[in-house]
Design an enzyme around this catalytic site. Sequence first.
Site, PDB file in Angstrom:
ATOM      1  N   ASP A  17      -3.764 -23.079 -17.658  1.00  9.18           N
ATOM      2  CA  ASP A  17      -4.587 -21.405 -18.548  1.00  9.18           C
ATOM      3  C   ASP A  17      -3.304 -21.109 -18.006  1.00  9.18           C
ATOM      4  O   ASP A  17      -2.974 -20.027 -17.338  1.00  9.18           O
ATOM      5  CB  ASP A  17      -5.945 -21.138 -17.288  1.00  9.18           C
ATOM      6  CG  ASP A  17      -6.088 -19.772 -17.871  1.00  9.18           C
ATOM      7  OD1 ASP A  17      -6.990 -18.883 -17.686  1.00  9.18           O
ATOM      8  OD2 ASP A  17      -5.525 -18.774 -18.578  1.00  9.18           O
ATOM      9  N   LYS A  22      -2.716 -13.388 -25.168  1.00 10.34           N
ATOM     10  CA  LYS A  22      -1.382 -11.950 -24.853  1.00 10.34           C
ATOM     11  C   LYS A  22      -0.539 -12.243 -25.471  1.00 10.34           C
ATOM     12  O   LYS A  22      -0.840 -12.293 -26.989  1.00 10.34           O
ATOM     13  CB  LYS A  22      -1.172 -12.417 -23.210  1.00 10.34           C
ATOM     14  CG  LYS A  22      -2.812 -11.927 -22.556  1.00 10.34           C
ATOM     15  CD  LYS A  22      -2.328 -11.790 -21.347  1.00 10.34           C
ATOM     16  CE  LYS A  22      -4.022 -12.240 -19.976  1.00 10.34           C
ATOM     17  NZ  LYS A  22      -4.622 -10.718 -20.053  1.00 10.34           N
ATOM     18  N   TYR A  33      -8.937 -16.189 -12.963  1.00  8.17           N
ATOM     19  CA  TYR A  33     -10.016 -16.157 -14.106  1.00  8.17           C
ATOM     20  C   TYR A  33      -9.683 -16.316 -14.648  1.00  8.17           C
ATOM     21  O   TYR A  33      -8.035 -16.023 -15.368  1.00  8.17           O
ATOM     22  CB  TYR A  33      -9.861 -13.621 -14.133  1.00  8.17           C
ATOM     23  CG  TYR A  33     -10.507 -13.643 -14.824  1.00  8.17           C
ATOM     24  CD1 TYR A  33      -9.468 -13.324 -16.389  1.00  8.17           C
ATOM     25  CD2 TYR A  33     -11.936 -13.586 -14.515  1.00  8.17           C
ATOM     26  CE1 TYR A  33     -10.379 -11.951 -16.970  1.00  8.17           C
ATOM     27  CE2 TYR A  33     -12.494 -12.944 -15.889  1.00  8.17           C
ATOM     28  CZ  TYR A  33     -11.767 -12.352 -16.968  1.00  8.17           C
ATOM     29  OH  TYR A  33     -12.760 -11.294 -18.539  1.00  8.17           O
TER      30      TYR A  33
HETATM   31  P1  KE4 Z   1      -9.532 -12.337 -22.441  1.00  4.60           P
HETATM   32  O1  KE4 Z   1     -10.393 -13.338 -22.424  1.00  4.60           O
HETATM   33  O2  KE4 Z   1      -9.420 -11.220 -22.461  1.00  4.60           O
HETATM   34  O3  KE4 Z   1      -8.557 -12.678 -23.717  1.00  4.60           O
HETATM   35  O4  KE4 Z   1      -8.174 -13.803 -21.535  1.00  4.60           O
HETATM   36  C1  KE4 Z   1      -8.758 -13.492 -20.559  1.00  4.60           C
HETATM   37  C2  KE4 Z   1      -8.369 -14.367 -19.589  1.00  4.60           C
HETATM   38  C3  KE4 Z   1      -7.678 -15.371 -19.796  1.00  4.60           C
HETATM   39  N1  KE4 Z   1      -7.049 -15.870 -18.641  1.00  4.60           N
HETATM   40  C4  KE4 Z   1      -6.131 -14.992 -18.058  1.00  4.60           C
HETATM   41  C5  KE4 Z   1      -5.490 -16.588 -16.901  1.00  4.60           C
HETATM   42  C6  KE4 Z   1      -6.405 -14.080 -17.710  1.00  4.60           C
HETATM   43  O5  KE4 Z   1      -5.591 -13.336 -17.261  1.00  4.60           O
HETATM   44  C7  KE4 Z   1      -7.234 -13.566 -18.913  1.00  4.60           C
HETATM   45  C8  KE4 Z   1      -7.002 -12.295 -19.250  1.00  4.60           C
HETATM   46  N2  KE4 Z   1      -7.130 -11.253 -17.743  1.00  4.60           N
HETATM   47  C9  KE4 Z   1      -6.865 -10.239 -18.024  1.00  4.60           C
HETATM   48  C10 KE4 Z   1      -6.139  -8.845 -16.499  1.00  4.60           C
HETATM   49  N3  KE4 Z   1      -6.016 -10.343 -15.509  1.00  4.60           N
HETATM   50  C11 KE4 Z   1      -7.327  -8.866 -18.809  1.00  4.60           C
HETATM   51  C12 KE4 Z   1      -7.711  -7.583 -19.370  1.00  4.60           C
HETATM   52  C13 KE4 Z   1      -8.998  -7.267 -18.480  1.00  4.60           C
HETATM   53  O6  KE4 Z   1      -9.847  -8.011 -18.662  1.00  4.60           O
HETATM   54  O7  KE4 Z   1      -9.233  -5.908 -19.754  1.00  4.60           O
END
Ligand code: KE4
Length: 429
Positions: free
Chosen positions: A239, A267, A144
Site C-alpha cells: 500500500d 494522493k 491504515y
Molecule cells: P483515501 O481513501 O483517504 O484516499 O486513502 C486511504 C489510504 C490508504 N492507504 C494509506 C497508506 C493511507 O494513508 C490512506 C489515507 N491516509 C489518510 C491520512 N493518514 C487520509 C486522511 C484522511 O483520512 O482524512
Amino acid sequence: MNVEKSRKLFQESRAIIPGGVNSPVRACKSVGTEPVFIDHADGCHVFDADGNSYIDYIGSWGPMILGHRHPAVIEAIKVVLEKGTSFGAPTELEVQLAELVIEAVPSIEMVRMVNSGTEATMSAVRLARGYTGRDLIVKFDGCYHGHADTLLVEAGSGIATLGIPGSPGVPESVVQNTLSLRFNDIDAIKDLMERKGEQIAGIIVEPIGGNMGMVEPVPGFLETLSSLTEKNGSLLILDEVMTGFRVAYSGAQSLYSIQPDLTCLGKIIGGGLPVGAYGGRKEIMEHIAPQGPVYQAGTLSGNPVAMAAGIATLTELKKPGFYESLDKRSGRLSKGLSEAARKAGISATSARVGSMLGLFFTQVQVRNFEDAKTSDLDMFSAYYKGMLGKGIYLAPSQFEALFVSGAHTEEDIEETIRAAEEVLHRIRD
Ligand code: KE4
C-alpha cells in the site's frame, strides 16, 4: 490568533455534516481543539478563513508534494477544463498517466485508475482473493488502508486517532477473513504463514508505516513478507498510497528493493484531485473486468481533470534534483525538531524517510503500534496547539506523518524549528 470565522463555520458545519467535517481526522478531536477552515493556499502556506497564514506540513495528507497551486498543475487543469470535465469514456490522458506510473514503478506492468486510496486497496484485496481463490488477508496493526470493511481491523490514522476499535457496522462475518499482526514482527508472520500460508490470498502492508505516526520497517521485515508470499502462492500488496512518489519517485519499494505483486497508489498521483490506482503484474491485473472476471468499476475513474493534475505533478517530480533537494530540507527539519525536544528536556524519538517524517513524545524507538501508543498524547496536543498558534500547521494527531514539499524553503524550515524550540520550552516550564 483570531479564528472567529472558522469557529462560526465549524458551528454551522457541525449542524449539517457529521462532526462538521468530511473526514474524521480533520475535526482535531484528539488534540482537543476546533479546526481552522482553510480559505486558500499557495506554495507551502495555507490561509484560514480569518486570514491567518500557516506553514503547511499536512499538504492535504500527502498529495501536495510540489506545494499548493504549482503553476504547472494549475495550467494543466485549466487546459483540460476548456475541453470539459468528465466523459465516462476513455481518454488519452488516462493512457498518459498510466504510462508515467508504469515507467516509474517497475513492478507495475498494468494499472487501473480509481478515485481514492480506499478504492485502490479494496480492489487490490478483491483481486488477490479472486486471483488466488483464497479468502484470508493479512494486515498489520496500526496500518491504515482506507475505510473498506475488510481492512478496518486494528487500523491506524483516524481509527487510531479516535480510538475506534475497528468500527461498528463492519460485520464479524466480513472481518473474520482479515488477520492483523504486529507491524515489524517477523516471527509472527513466519509463524502464521507456517500454519496458514496456503489459505492466505494476500498480505497488505504500508512499506513504511504512516498511519500510526511514522514507523520504518526493520531490516528483513519487508523481505520476509516478500519471500513468504512467494513461497505460499499468496500475493504481496504494497500500500503505497502515502509512500508512492513521496519517499522516492519509484516509491518505497525502490528504496527497499522489494518487488510486490500489486501496488496501491493515491494522493500524489492525483496532484490534489481525487485519484487512486492499483497495479502490478499483467497476468494478475488481466483478471480485472472487463478483461477478466474480478469486478471493479467507477463513474469518475480516470477523470480527465484529475489525470491532468496527476500527469503535471509526476512530470515535475521527474525533473533531476527534486528529491535530493527535498531530502536535504526534510533532514534539516527532522533533526531540528528532535534537537528542539532535547533542548527542552522532553523525551522524543523521530523517524524520517525522504520528505515523510514523524516525532513521538516517548523514549521508545517506535517499531510498531504498541510502541507508538506510549507517546505522551497530552504533550502532543500541547505541542500541536502551540505550533498552530505560531503559524505552523501540523497533522492534528500523533498517529499521522508530516510532509515537506518542494515549496518549503530553508527559511520556512528554520522558522518551524524556532517555533518548536519556543513551544516545547514553554510546555516544559
Ligand atoms: P483515501 O481513501 O483517504 O484516499 O486513502 C486511504 C489510504 C490508504 N492507504 C494509506 C497508506 C493511507 O494513508 C490512506 C489515507 N491516509 C489518510 C491520512 N493518514 C487520509 C486522511 C484522511 O483520512 O482524512
